[in-house]
Scaffold this motif. Sequence first.
Motif, mmCIF file in Angstrom:
data_model
loop_
_atom_site.group_PDB
_atom_site.id
_atom_site.type_symbol
_atom_site.label_atom_id
_atom_site.label_comp_id
_atom_site.label_asym_id
_atom_site.label_seq_id
_atom_site.Cartn_x
_atom_site.Cartn_y
_atom_site.Cartn_z
ATOM 1 N N GLY A 1 0.807 -1.216 0.000
ATOM 2 C CA GLY A 1 0.000 0.000 0.000
ATOM 3 C C GLY A 1 0.837 1.260 0.000
ATOM 4 N N SER A 2 2.162 1.105 0.102
ATOM 5 C CA SER A 2 3.090 2.244 0.085
ATOM 6 C C SER A 2 4.082 2.037 -1.050
ATOM 7 N N LYS A 3 4.145 2.987 -1.978
ATOM 8 C CA LYS A 3 5.052 2.860 -3.124
ATOM 9 C C LYS A 3 6.513 2.816 -2.673
ATOM 10 N N GLN A 4 6.853 3.630 -1.689
ATOM 11 C CA GLN A 4 8.229 3.680 -1.217
ATOM 12 C C GLN A 4 8.646 2.355 -0.578
ATOM 13 N N LEU A 5 7.767 1.791 0.247
ATOM 14 C CA LEU A 5 8.080 0.519 0.898
ATOM 15 C C LEU A 5 8.121 -0.610 -0.127
ATOM 16 N N ASP A 6 7.227 -0.559 -1.113
ATOM 17 C CA ASP A 6 7.236 -1.565 -2.180
ATOM 18 C C ASP A 6 8.573 -1.558 -2.925
#
Length: 296
Positions: free
Chosen positions: A107-112
């Motif tokens: 749900g988080s682009k940065q974490l992905d």
Amino acid sequence: MAMDQVVRDHEDMVEDEEEEELFFTEIDELQNHGINAADITKLKQAGICTVRCVQMMTKKSLCRIKGFSEAKVDKLKEAASKLSNASFITGLEYSVQRKKVMTISTGSKQLDELLGGGIQTMAITEAFGEFRTGKTQLGHTLCVMAQLPVAMGGGNGKAAYIDTEGTFRHERIKAIGERFGIDAEAALENILVARAYNSEHQMDLIIEVAARFADEKGIFRLLVIDSIIALFRTDFTGRGELSERQQKLNQMLSRLIKIAEEFNVAIYLTNQVQSDPGAGMTFVADPKKPVGGHIL
């Protein structure tokens, strides 16, 4: 994305898997190879619901099942080997199997980006940290993301949540579902939740959820355990019980990775932290480390 579209995607996914080939071989197939129905029922009650699971279990473990002798276990192992190959395969064949691995977005682009796209099926992902650092919130988000279509970074399936600390909150699921355009009640309907009260009950729930995965073929994409260690820290205290605790924990993790590979699901674990007195002697900025030692 409307929820009826997600439901249709569920149905299409199941139909596609049945048309092609199930990811696993059902244990009922053993009847065609000389194993009687009563013994298959006993295996299911012990949480062994697929042929691959029979191959994963040791003969010693199978002999513990009431009514199973060594001769019967040998016959069972032989029948399982005829139905499913557990020997060497080529690297090319293995690469075909790995193509079935799915990635569920956090749900988080940065974490992905940090995780290479999200958390993967056929694997265990662990998040550790102090209280209120977002471990449980990530678990809730993943439960919703697992329901979304693959095009939206989801798993197009359902989720299961084993709660060991009473942290599951339906309000958070509703809020996260609304963020992604999923009907709140439908989002909750697609999540199985169980409250574990001790480490033995936690293991029983893991065995039970494996049976659910086998019953609802190809539907489940995620298993969350929040947290993996909490009940072990309560049930086993002091250095005298440390060895037994680590053995039990190791058995649980072994069962979990087998479930992940068996049913092509992603497993997300949360873990707690403990102080590391020796860290103060080094250049480590944060003296906290995850609980569980080398096992976890």
